[in-house]
Design a protein around this motif. Structure first.
Motif, PDB file in Angstrom:
ATOM      1  N   ILE A 162      55.853 -13.492  22.461  1.00  0.00           N
ATOM      2  CA  ILE A 162      57.101 -12.753  22.666  1.00  0.00           C
ATOM      3  C   ILE A 162      58.432 -14.159  23.292  1.00  0.00           C
ATOM      4  CG2 ILE A 162      56.936 -12.030  25.268  1.00  0.00           C
ATOM      5  CD1 ILE A 162      58.008  -9.876  25.238  1.00  0.00           C
ATOM      6  N   PHE A 163      57.711 -15.057  23.712  1.00  0.00           N
ATOM      7  CA  PHE A 163      58.281 -16.028  23.906  1.00  0.00           C
ATOM      8  C   PHE A 163      58.685 -17.193  22.814  1.00  0.00           C
ATOM      9  CE2 PHE A 163      60.201 -18.150  28.278  1.00  0.00           C
ATOM     10  CZ  PHE A 163      61.909 -18.499  27.598  1.00  0.00           C
ATOM     11  N   SER A 164      59.188 -17.567  22.242  1.00  0.00           N
ATOM     12  CA  SER A 164      58.993 -18.485  21.405  1.00  0.00           C
ATOM     13  C   SER A 164      59.520 -19.613  21.077  1.00  0.00           C
ATOM     14  CB  SER A 164      58.614 -17.810  19.869  1.00  0.00           C
ATOM     15  OG  SER A 164      59.457 -17.096  19.520  1.00  0.00           O
ATOM     16  N   SER A 219      67.562 -22.234  23.625  1.00  0.00           N
ATOM     17  CA  SER A 219      66.087 -21.646  24.331  1.00  0.00           C
ATOM     18  C   SER A 219      67.544 -21.306  25.923  1.00  0.00           C
ATOM     19  CB  SER A 219      64.962 -22.813  24.997  1.00  0.00           C
ATOM     20  OG  SER A 219      65.296 -23.088  25.855  1.00  0.00           O
ATOM     21  N   LEU A 220      66.779 -19.767  26.515  1.00  0.00           N
ATOM     22  CA  LEU A 220      67.640 -19.783  27.783  1.00  0.00           C
ATOM     23  C   LEU A 220      66.429 -19.904  28.953  1.00  0.00           C
ATOM     24  CD1 LEU A 220      68.829 -16.420  26.335  1.00  0.00           C
ATOM     25  CD2 LEU A 220      70.229 -17.622  26.497  1.00  0.00           C
ATOM     26  N   SER A 221      66.955 -20.079  30.426  1.00  0.00           N
ATOM     27  CA  SER A 221      65.801 -19.510  31.602  1.00  0.00           C
ATOM     28  C   SER A 221      65.975 -18.327  31.654  1.00  0.00           C
ATOM     29  CB  SER A 221      67.771 -20.024  32.207  1.00  0.00           C
ATOM     30  OG  SER A 221      68.596 -19.249  32.923  1.00  0.00           O
ATOM     31  N   ILE A 222      64.630 -18.305  32.956  1.00  0.00           N
ATOM     32  CA  ILE A 222      64.531 -16.854  32.557  1.00  0.00           C
ATOM     33  C   ILE A 222      64.974 -15.777  32.993  1.00  0.00           C
ATOM     34  CG2 ILE A 222      62.967 -15.748  34.203  1.00  0.00           C
ATOM     35  CD1 ILE A 222      61.278 -17.877  32.388  1.00  0.00           C
ATOM     36  N   ASP A 223      66.276 -15.978  33.234  1.00  0.00           N
ATOM     37  CA  ASP A 223      67.042 -14.500  34.263  1.00  0.00           C
ATOM     38  C   ASP A 223      68.360 -15.343  33.839  1.00  0.00           C
ATOM     39  OD1 ASP A 223      68.380 -17.251  34.271  1.00  0.00           O
ATOM     40  OD2 ASP A 223      68.830 -17.432  36.671  1.00  0.00           O
ATOM     41  N   GLY A 224      67.794 -15.887  32.134  1.00  0.00           N
ATOM     42  CA  GLY A 224      69.723 -15.386  31.123  1.00  0.00           C
ATOM     43  C   GLY A 224      70.620 -16.305  31.434  1.00  0.00           C
ATOM     44  N   LYS A 225      70.716 -17.332  32.907  1.00  0.00           N
ATOM     45  CA  LYS A 225      72.160 -17.434  33.113  1.00  0.00           C
ATOM     46  C   LYS A 225      72.165 -18.785  31.986  1.00  0.00           C
ATOM     47  CE  LYS A 225      72.504 -14.948  37.026  1.00  0.00           C
ATOM     48  NZ  LYS A 225      72.179 -14.869  38.509  1.00  0.00           N
ATOM     49  N   TYR A 226      71.152 -19.425  31.994  1.00  0.00           N
ATOM     50  CA  TYR A 226      71.780 -21.252  30.862  1.00  0.00           C
ATOM     51  C   TYR A 226      70.947 -20.790  29.480  1.00  0.00           C
ATOM     52  CZ  TYR A 226      72.678 -21.794  36.730  1.00  0.00           C
ATOM     53  OH  TYR A 226      72.557 -21.473  37.612  1.00  0.00           O
ATOM     54  N   SER A 276      73.315 -25.966  29.916  1.00  0.00           N
ATOM     55  CA  SER A 276      74.521 -25.224  30.251  1.00  0.00           C
ATOM     56  C   SER A 276      74.878 -23.682  30.389  1.00  0.00           C
ATOM     57  CB  SER A 276      75.546 -25.269  28.558  1.00  0.00           C
ATOM     58  OG  SER A 276      76.883 -24.424  28.866  1.00  0.00           O
ATOM     59  N   ARG A 277      75.797 -23.554  31.582  1.00  0.00           N
ATOM     60  CA  ARG A 277      75.312 -22.317  32.025  1.00  0.00           C
ATOM     61  C   ARG A 277      76.457 -21.722  31.152  1.00  0.00           C
ATOM     62  NH1 ARG A 277      75.889 -18.172  34.743  1.00  0.00           N
ATOM     63  NH2 ARG A 277      76.491 -17.818  36.724  1.00  0.00           N
ATOM     64  N   TYR A 314      62.478 -27.773  24.668  1.00  0.00           N
ATOM     65  CA  TYR A 314      61.812 -27.378  26.040  1.00  0.00           C
ATOM     66  C   TYR A 314      62.393 -25.972  26.411  1.00  0.00           C
ATOM     67  CZ  TYR A 314      62.831 -27.418  30.935  1.00  0.00           C
ATOM     68  OH  TYR A 314      62.663 -26.839  32.427  1.00  0.00           O
ATOM     69  N   PHE A 315      60.876 -25.383  26.620  1.00  0.00           N
ATOM     70  CA  PHE A 315      61.020 -23.784  27.067  1.00  0.00           C
ATOM     71  C   PHE A 315      60.534 -23.393  28.181  1.00  0.00           C
ATOM     72  CE2 PHE A 315      58.178 -24.371  24.088  1.00  0.00           C
ATOM     73  CZ  PHE A 315      56.585 -23.312  24.723  1.00  0.00           C
ATOM     74  N   LEU A 316      60.821 -22.512  29.351  1.00  0.00           N
ATOM     75  CA  LEU A 316      60.699 -22.252  30.436  1.00  0.00           C
ATOM     76  C   LEU A 316      59.494 -20.965  30.638  1.00  0.00           C
ATOM     77  CD1 LEU A 316      63.962 -22.307  32.288  1.00  0.00           C
ATOM     78  CD2 LEU A 316      61.713 -24.087  32.683  1.00  0.00           C
ATOM     79  N   ALA A 317      57.916 -21.439  31.115  1.00  0.00           N
ATOM     80  CA  ALA A 317      57.080 -20.557  30.948  1.00  0.00           C
ATOM     81  C   ALA A 317      57.715 -19.884  32.524  1.00  0.00           C
ATOM     82  CB  ALA A 317      55.864 -20.971  31.135  1.00  0.00           C
ATOM     83  N   THR A 318      57.810 -20.498  33.760  1.00  0.00           N
ATOM     84  CA  THR A 318      58.179 -19.859  35.109  1.00  0.00           C
ATOM     85  C   THR A 318      59.635 -20.819  34.901  1.00  0.00           C
ATOM     86  OG1 THR A 318      57.141 -21.281  35.927  1.00  0.00           O
ATOM     87  CG2 THR A 318      55.616 -19.091  36.064  1.00  0.00           C
ATOM     88  N   LYS A 319      60.490 -20.009  36.428  1.00  0.00           N
ATOM     89  CA  LYS A 319      61.666 -20.525  36.710  1.00  0.00           C
ATOM     90  C   LYS A 319      61.522 -22.239  36.795  1.00  0.00           C
ATOM     91  CE  LYS A 319      65.067 -20.993  40.838  1.00  0.00           C
ATOM     92  NZ  LYS A 319      65.391 -20.507  41.515  1.00  0.00           N
ATOM     93  N   ASN A 320      60.554 -23.150  37.109  1.00  0.00           N
ATOM     94  CA  ASN A 320      60.661 -24.339  37.168  1.00  0.00           C
ATOM     95  C   ASN A 320      59.965 -24.864  36.510  1.00  0.00           C
ATOM     96  OD1 ASN A 320      62.380 -24.376  38.684  1.00  0.00           O
ATOM     97  ND2 ASN A 320      61.307 -23.714  40.444  1.00  0.00           N
TER      98      ASN A 320
END
Length: 541
Positions: A16-18, A243-250, A269-270, A295-301
């Motif tokens: 799902i997250f690629s 790619s996007l942050s987990i919360d979609g803000k970045y 970028s915000r 670069y893509f995130l599995a978790t927040k950090n």
């Protein structure tokens, strides 16, 4: 037969997250890592610094002498694109001198170790070169890129759907409407709500060679006309791998432009409601003078990144990137602008740059507040609300790149007193005068309110006042009557002490006999009891 078994094992999972590779290898053909040619906006590692990020970058343990670039993960499996050879029958792409790329999957153990890669899908993997893919939130639609062997440098975007009750049987493959002749569409990334697809392309009108675009995804899975993300994100150099942050803000992406260390650097970028903020380099703990991409995130950090930096196994390698979060906070006090008196019970609301509320709290007895929700290099607003004071907003920029606490006192302006008729009486109407429970000494913050009464009396020498005090119903009637008389007298005493002739003032306590809220027949909150503890300033004829 053995290879077919491995393929079937990988088909059990849907992803799902690629995010995956593009034709970076081709861009660097006939070069070595030490001789790559980059744009002139490179700066030194010390000049970039950490930029508020503390990454630990670790070899993912699955790299070979060929290219491996991560694309995402799902159900404890990592998906990657690789040009590793599969036996002696692998065909070589003359543009890269490596095999044509295929999609692979790897199990992830509890300690983070990766299994050996297995082919992901016998349907999506073809004799052509596969690249990045991204999935809808329900995992039933895949968007993927593929180049032909006739032109391995030009990728096209496709869509396919997962057959019901199948273990990876992708059907209804569709060549999407936004593809154009002589245009390459690469590195797609679907947001978590499935309604926006980001990608990189060299479409006509691009600011640089490759720009990042976004298309709205229609209900039927087709794409609206792509929109260029503009000059905040795109430069005259290349931008890829959104790619996007987990919360979609970045928004994260790789760029040869902006301020970087050389080659492709990672940026963030915000995402604001109407624009993208100026990107920030992810810093020298993850970026090098070589290429960092995907670069893509599995978790927040914690996430994955691919790089062709030295000391790897060869070409692009996958690394695990763990960001030790910078801890920042903001603290201060709410104070009166004129007297500098500390203001307890002031509501402070912390908001982000899009005016979204992050947190709120009331100031304590000393007027102090503290928030631990601060991210480096973000612009914040502290909004204040307090009875008797003008609502106000105070901006501050978190402009440090290390663990820190910012200090900011908020100076509030008082509202003007109002003369109005209330319950058939002409009164000076203002905020409540506060006393400690069962006490009659005026709290320091309430002297600010009494100063408003002073101003009205000084500006209107003919006005005489009756000062009436009321209590809540807590305690017996006689005690409350006595307490209210003392509170009214305290207010009179303050006004006389500050120059008002005592002949203009009278005081009386009413105890609990005239409540604003009936707390005898109804259960009252602390705030409602507080409303009944009040002083009224009645103008006498």
């Amino acid at each position: 037969m053995k290879t077919n078994i491995l393929v079937i094992i990988c088909l059990i999972s849907n992803f799902i997250f690629s995010q995956g590779p593009s034709n970076l290898i081709a861009e660097n053909i006939n070069t070595t890592k030490s001789s790559l040619s980059y744009t002139n906006n490179s700066v030194s590692s010390n000049e970039i610094g950490t930029n508020g990020f503390e990454f630990e970058v670790l070899d993912a343990g699955v790299n070979t002498k060929y290219s491996e670039i991560g694309t995402g993960f799902f159900r404890n499996k990592l998906i990657m694109v690789s040009s590793k050879k599969l036996g002696g029958l692998a065909k070589i792409d003359f543009n890269t001198n490596e095999a044509y790329k295929e999609l692979f999957c790897l199990d992830i153990s509890e300690n983070g170790a990766l299994s050996r890669p297995l082919l992901f899908s016998r349907i999506l993997n073809t004799n052509d070169s596969e690249d990045q893919l991204t999935f809808s939130p329900d995992q039933k639609t895949v968007y993927f890129t593929r180049s032909s062997r006739d032109n391995s440098l030009e990728y096209k975007l496709y869509k396919a759907t997962l057959e019901e009750d199948s273990h990876g049987n992708w059907i209804n493959e569709e060549f999407l409407n936004i593809n154009k002749t002589n245009v390459s569409i690469e590195t797609p990334f679907l947001n978590r709500t499935g309604d926006k697809l980001y990608f990189s392309s060299n479409m006509p009108g691009s600011i640089g060679g490759y720009d990042i675009y976004v298309s709205n995804v229609n209900a039927d899975g087709t794409l609206d006309t792509p929109k260029n993300l503009g000059h905040s994100i795109n430069t005259t150099s290349d931008e890829k791998y959104p790619s996007l942050s987990i919360d979609g803000k970045y928004l994260y992406f790789s760029s040869k432009g902006h301020q970087n260390l050389g080659g492709y650097d990672l940026f963030v970028s915000r995402i604001l409601s109407d624009k993208y903020k100026a990107p920030r380099n992810l810093g020298n703990t993850i970026n090098t003078s070589y290429d960092e991409v995907a670069y893509f995130l599995a978790t927040k950090n914690k996430g994955y990144v691919s790089s062709n930096k030295p000391n790897g196994k060869g070409s692009f390698d996958i690394y695990t990137a763990v960001n030790d979060e910078i801890v920042q906070s903001i603290e201060g006090k709410a104070i009166d602008l004129v007297t500098k008196i500390k203001l307890p019970n002031t509501l402070i609301i912390l908001k982000d740059e899009d005016n979204n509320e992050i947190a709120r709290q009331m100031t304590d007895k000393s007027g102090a507040f503290s928030f631990d929700n601060v991210v480096p290099f973000e612009l914040y607003t502290l909004s204040t609300q307090k009875d008797g004071f003008i609502d106000d907003d105070f901006e501050f920029l978190a402009n440090r790149n290390f663990d820190t606490t910012y200090n900011k006192d908020l100076e509030l302006n008082t509202t003007e007193p109002v003369i109005a008729e209330v319950d058939n009486e002409l009164r000076i109407v203002l905020e409540n005068i506060y006393f400690d429970f069962a006490k009659y000494s005026i709290k320091e913050e309430s002297t600010i309110s009494l100063n408003k009464i002073l101003k009205v009396l000084n500006d209107n020498p003919s006005i005489n006042l009756a000062i009436n005090a009321h209590t809540d119903i807590i305690g017996n009637d006689a005690y409350n009557l006595k307490l209210s008389n003392k509170r009214a007298a305290s207010a009179v005493k303050y006004l006389i002490k500050n120059g008002i002739d005592k002949s203009r003032l009278s005081s009386k306590g009413f105890g609990e006999t005239k409540p604003l809220i009936d707390c005898k027949t109804n259960s009252c909150t602390d705030e409602e009891h507080q409303s009944n503890r009040r002083i009224e300033f009645v103008i006498l004829d």
